[in-house]
Scaffold this motif. Structure first.
Motif, mmCIF file in Angstrom:
data_model
loop_
_atom_site.group_PDB
_atom_site.id
_atom_site.type_symbol
_atom_site.label_atom_id
_atom_site.label_comp_id
_atom_site.label_asym_id
_atom_site.label_seq_id
_atom_site.Cartn_x
_atom_site.Cartn_y
_atom_site.Cartn_z
ATOM 1 N N LEU A 180 44.531 31.214 36.212
ATOM 2 C CA LEU A 180 44.863 32.586 36.589
ATOM 3 C C LEU A 180 44.240 33.590 35.624
ATOM 4 C CD1 LEU A 180 46.489 34.703 38.214
ATOM 5 C CD2 LEU A 180 48.369 34.304 36.610
ATOM 6 N N LEU A 181 44.376 33.342 34.324
ATOM 7 C CA LEU A 181 43.841 34.273 33.333
ATOM 8 C C LEU A 181 42.314 34.382 33.442
ATOM 9 C CD1 LEU A 181 46.012 33.400 30.204
ATOM 10 C CD2 LEU A 181 46.153 35.433 31.650
ATOM 11 N N ALA A 182 41.666 33.271 33.750
ATOM 12 C CA ALA A 182 40.214 33.285 33.877
ATOM 13 C C ALA A 182 39.770 34.089 35.101
ATOM 14 C CB ALA A 182 39.684 31.856 33.963
ATOM 15 N N ALA A 183 40.560 34.010 36.186
ATOM 16 C CA ALA A 183 40.166 34.663 37.435
ATOM 17 C C ALA A 183 40.724 36.074 37.582
ATOM 18 C CB ALA A 183 40.624 33.810 38.621
ATOM 19 N N LEU A 184 41.678 36.455 36.718
ATOM 20 C CA LEU A 184 42.390 37.720 36.881
ATOM 21 C C LEU A 184 41.471 38.948 36.997
ATOM 22 C CD1 LEU A 184 45.277 38.865 37.047
ATOM 23 C CD2 LEU A 184 45.194 39.191 34.566
ATOM 24 N N PRO A 185 40.444 39.090 36.149
ATOM 25 C CA PRO A 185 39.603 40.291 36.252
ATOM 26 C C PRO A 185 39.004 40.498 37.638
ATOM 27 C CG PRO A 185 39.162 39.143 34.199
ATOM 28 C CD PRO A 185 40.041 38.230 35.014
ATOM 29 N N SER A 186 38.620 39.420 38.312
ATOM 30 C CA SER A 186 38.042 39.576 39.654
ATOM 31 C C SER A 186 39.120 39.659 40.727
ATOM 32 C CB SER A 186 37.093 38.405 39.960
ATOM 33 O OG SER A 186 37.786 37.165 39.927
ATOM 34 N N LEU A 187 40.227 38.949 40.558
ATOM 35 C CA LEU A 187 41.274 38.948 41.576
ATOM 36 C C LEU A 187 41.873 40.333 41.799
ATOM 37 C CD1 LEU A 187 43.216 35.658 40.681
ATOM 38 C CD2 LEU A 187 41.699 36.041 42.637
ATOM 39 N N ILE A 188 42.062 41.095 40.721
ATOM 40 C CA ILE A 188 42.720 42.391 40.870
ATOM 41 C C ILE A 188 41.815 43.453 41.491
ATOM 42 C CG2 ILE A 188 44.307 41.957 38.964
ATOM 43 C CD1 ILE A 188 42.611 43.867 37.266
ATOM 44 N N THR A 189 40.528 43.137 41.678
ATOM 45 C CA THR A 189 39.618 44.102 42.296
ATOM 46 C C THR A 189 39.350 43.782 43.770
ATOM 47 O OG1 THR A 189 37.620 42.859 41.666
ATOM 48 C CG2 THR A 189 38.487 44.467 40.079
ATOM 49 N N GLU A 190 39.921 42.694 44.286
ATOM 50 C CA GLU A 190 39.677 42.299 45.671
ATOM 51 C C GLU A 190 40.550 43.118 46.609
ATOM 52 O OE1 GLU A 190 40.243 38.099 45.838
ATOM 53 O OE2 GLU A 190 38.530 37.653 44.534
ATOM 54 N N GLU A 191 39.908 43.966 47.412
ATOM 55 C CA GLU A 191 40.622 44.887 48.284
ATOM 56 C C GLU A 191 41.558 44.176 49.241
ATOM 57 O OE1 GLU A 191 40.745 48.131 48.347
ATOM 58 O OE2 GLU A 191 39.253 48.582 46.808
ATOM 59 N N GLU A 192 41.173 42.989 49.715
ATOM 60 C CA GLU A 192 41.996 42.293 50.710
ATOM 61 C C GLU A 192 43.324 41.809 50.142
ATOM 62 O OE1 GLU A 192 38.960 39.258 49.111
ATOM 63 O OE2 GLU A 192 39.045 41.377 49.659
ATOM 64 N N ARG A 193 43.445 41.739 48.842
ATOM 65 C CA ARG A 193 44.693 41.314 48.211
ATOM 66 C C ARG A 193 45.637 42.489 47.934
ATOM 67 N NH1 ARG A 193 44.496 36.078 46.284
ATOM 68 N NH2 ARG A 193 42.429 35.136 46.142
#
Length: 212
Positions: A180-193
């Protein structure tokens, strides 16, 4: 948002993190630090006794960041919280309201005789200064606050250069933390989420990462 306010909210959050498992007094712990939205310059520090996480067992104290133009530090906030929980204290009706199901108390620091730092407080300052020296380089995303919503549900308040405002990300501490920590920077920018923030006034959008 004033960048100086954002940096101060982030710094206070970082320096108060240890109180999620170490009480700041008695059996009282910090259960959240909320970035108050502009134009206010304040933080809301959420406290609770023992392992409680439900809103009806929590109190949020709104503390100005720069009363009398002097910046409030994490040590100041700890001293204020300890003083507020010593003895009996009465609040005027206009200083008490609710937020997200919690009691919200707006604090006037000038009316509180904050307690002096303990030797453990000073020892922590020394150790933190050596182990984690201050740097002007801000992380991205930057942690502006957090709140325990349930025993296994943690809301992170983040900001990033890519998106204006504060993003709230709901995560489960029992999940795959390293991934989660590794992917967090990109996950929070995904509009669909992203979804609307609902009843949370401390963010502009919400990302649900509880099943990621």
């Amino acid at each position: 948002m004033d960048e100086e306010t954002a940096e101060q909210q982030a710094d206070i959050t970082r320096l108060l993190l240890h109180h999620i498992h170490a009480p700041f007094t008695g059996t009282l712990y910090i259960r959240g630090v909320l970035p108050v939205p502009p134009p206010a310059e304040a933080v809301r520090v959420v406290t609770g006794a023992g392992p409680g996480h439900t809103p009806d067992r929590l109190t949020a104290y709104e503390i100005p960041l720069r009363p009398d133009d002097d910046p409030v530090t994490a040590g100041d906030i700890t001293g204020i919280l300890r003083a507020l929980h010593t003895g009996t204290r009465l609040y005027s009706s206009d200083s008490v309201s609710t937020v997200m199901g919690m009691t919200l108390v707006r604090v006037n620091p000038a009316a509180v005789d904050k307690t002096a730092a303990t030797s453990d407080d000073n020892a922590l300052t020394i150790l933190r200064g050596v182990a984690c020296p201050f740097t002007e380089e801000q992380p991205d995303p930057r942690l502006r606050g957090f709140l325990f919503l349930q025993q296994d549900l943690l809301r992170l308040y983040l900001d990033t250069e890519d998106i204006p405002g504060v993003i709230a990300a709901d995560v489960r501490p029992s999940g795959a933390i390293t991934a989660l920590l590794a992917a967090l920077p990109s996950l929070i920018t995904e509009e669909e989420r992203m979804t609307a923030a609902g009843d949370d006034p401390h963010c502009s959008r919400l990302v649900d990462l509880t099943t990621w």
